[in-house]
Design a protein around this motif. Structure first.
Motif, PDB file in Angstrom:
ATOM      1  N   GLY A  73       0.809  -1.216   0.000  1.00 21.54           N
ATOM      2  CA  GLY A  73       0.000   0.000   0.000  1.00 21.54           C
ATOM      3  C   GLY A  73       0.841   1.264   0.000  1.00 21.54           C
ATOM      4  N   LEU A  74       1.904   1.266  -0.800  1.00 22.45           N
ATOM      5  CA  LEU A  74       2.845   2.385  -0.835  1.00 22.45           C
ATOM      6  C   LEU A  74       2.859   3.085  -2.183  1.00 22.45           C
ATOM      7  N   GLU A  75       3.258   4.346  -2.168  1.00 23.94           N
ATOM      8  CA  GLU A  75       3.531   5.083  -3.393  1.00 23.94           C
ATOM      9  C   GLU A  75       4.937   4.710  -3.856  1.00 23.94           C
ATOM     10  N   ARG A  76       5.216   4.926  -5.121  1.00 16.51           N
ATOM     11  CA  ARG A  76       6.530   4.547  -5.687  1.00 16.51           C
ATOM     12  C   ARG A  76       7.689   5.343  -5.079  1.00 16.51           C
ATOM     13  N   ASP A  77       7.409   6.529  -4.570  1.00 11.62           N
ATOM     14  CA  ASP A  77       8.480   7.352  -4.017  1.00 11.62           C
ATOM     15  C   ASP A  77       8.595   7.216  -2.493  1.00 11.62           C
ATOM     16  N   GLU A  95      12.332   5.093   3.289  1.00  6.62           N
ATOM     17  CA  GLU A  95      12.610   3.938   4.137  1.00  6.62           C
ATOM     18  C   GLU A  95      11.654   3.855   5.330  1.00  6.62           C
ATOM     19  N   GLN A  96      11.353   5.000   5.934  1.00  8.76           N
ATOM     20  CA  GLN A  96      10.439   5.010   7.084  1.00  8.76           C
ATOM     21  C   GLN A  96       9.031   4.583   6.683  1.00  8.76           C
ATOM     22  N   ALA A  97       8.558   5.072   5.539  1.00 12.40           N
ATOM     23  CA  ALA A  97       7.217   4.712   5.069  1.00 12.40           C
ATOM     24  C   ALA A  97       7.141   3.220   4.769  1.00 12.40           C
ATOM     25  N   ILE A  98       8.213   2.669   4.231  1.00 14.01           N
ATOM     26  CA  ILE A  98       8.258   1.236   3.923  1.00 14.01           C
ATOM     27  C   ILE A  98       8.171   0.423   5.215  1.00 14.01           C
ATOM     28  N   LYS A  99       8.964   0.808   6.225  1.00 17.17           N
ATOM     29  CA  LYS A  99       8.929   0.094   7.509  1.00 17.17           C
ATOM     30  C   LYS A  99       7.555   0.191   8.154  1.00 17.17           C
ATOM     31  N   ALA A 100       6.962   1.375   8.117  1.00 18.02           N
ATOM     32  CA  ALA A 100       5.645   1.569   8.732  1.00 18.02           C
ATOM     33  C   ALA A 100       4.578   0.719   8.031  1.00 18.02           C
ATOM     34  N   ALA A 101       4.618   0.696   6.715  1.00 22.15           N
ATOM     35  CA  ALA A 101       3.655  -0.104   5.954  1.00 22.15           C
ATOM     36  C   ALA A 101       3.847  -1.584   6.242  1.00 22.15           C
TER      37      ALA A 101
END
Length: 194
Positions: free
Chosen positions: A9-13, A16-22
């Motif tokens: 559920g992530l945007e392409r940009d 690292e923090q957003a990836i870990k949170a997701a």
């Protein structure tokens, strides 16, 4: 191909923090210990591993493929296309003077026809072997001939399955070429360049 961005559920940009949170958010409910499906969790883990690795992520972003997330059929198609791409790169004709995409499609179509013909030949041979097995009369306790013929029939059946798998890979490669076109130079432009 599994899209790791979509899976998490992530945007392409995403950073690292957003990836870990997701990852943490989706892992809570997807983990088998929380009632999730082990296979789905494995795909989720593979997506997270890809996105947290900057080299793999860049390769995925540039190509749309990652060997660990790719459908095996896609990988087989890519391997087929790779040899065809090498052929047209090595072609001595000037770019624009021939259509390599059309040439790849022709080659794939020809390979399918050859593989189907090969399957027909194998099936004919297998039928003949089976007829021989059926006609063997009285057999001794150690049925050497029957064993050899049954083994031969099984080998032919394996070869048929392999040829069918090759056809699937070729068809997948052909499908991957959909949407591509190639711009040819006009004949006058080619003559003027000479």
């Amino acid at each position: 191909m599994i899209d790791p961005y979509e899976t998490l559920g992530l945007e392409r940009d995403a950073d690292e923090q957003a990836i870990k949170a997701a990852w943490r958010k989706t892992a809570k409910t997807a983990h088998p210990d929380s009632g999730g499906d082990a296979e789905a969790f494995g795909r989720l883990q593979a997506c997270y591993d890809l996105l947290k690795d900057p080299v793999r992520r860049k390769v995925y972003d540039n190509t749309g493929y990652d060997p660990q997330l790719a459908d095996p059929r896609d990988l087989q198609g890519i391997l087929r296309l790779e040899t065809l791409v090498n052929d047209f790169i090595l072609d001595e004709r000037e770019p624009g003077s021939f259509d390599p995409v059309a040439a790849m499609r022709r080659k794939l179509s020809d390979d399918i026809v050859k593989s189907r013909f090969h399957i027909l030949e194998l099936e004919r041979h297998r039928a003949r072997v089976r007829q021989h097995i059926d006609r063997l009369g009285r057999r001794p306790a150690a049925d050497v001939l029957g064993s050899m013929l049954r083994t031969r029939s099984q080998s032919i059946a394996d070869a048929i399955r392999n040829a069918e798998a090759q056809i699937e890979a070729i068809e997948q490669a052909y499908t991957m070429l959909e949407g591509y076109s190639y711009e040819l130079e006009l004949l006058e432009e080619v003559k003027a360049a000479e």
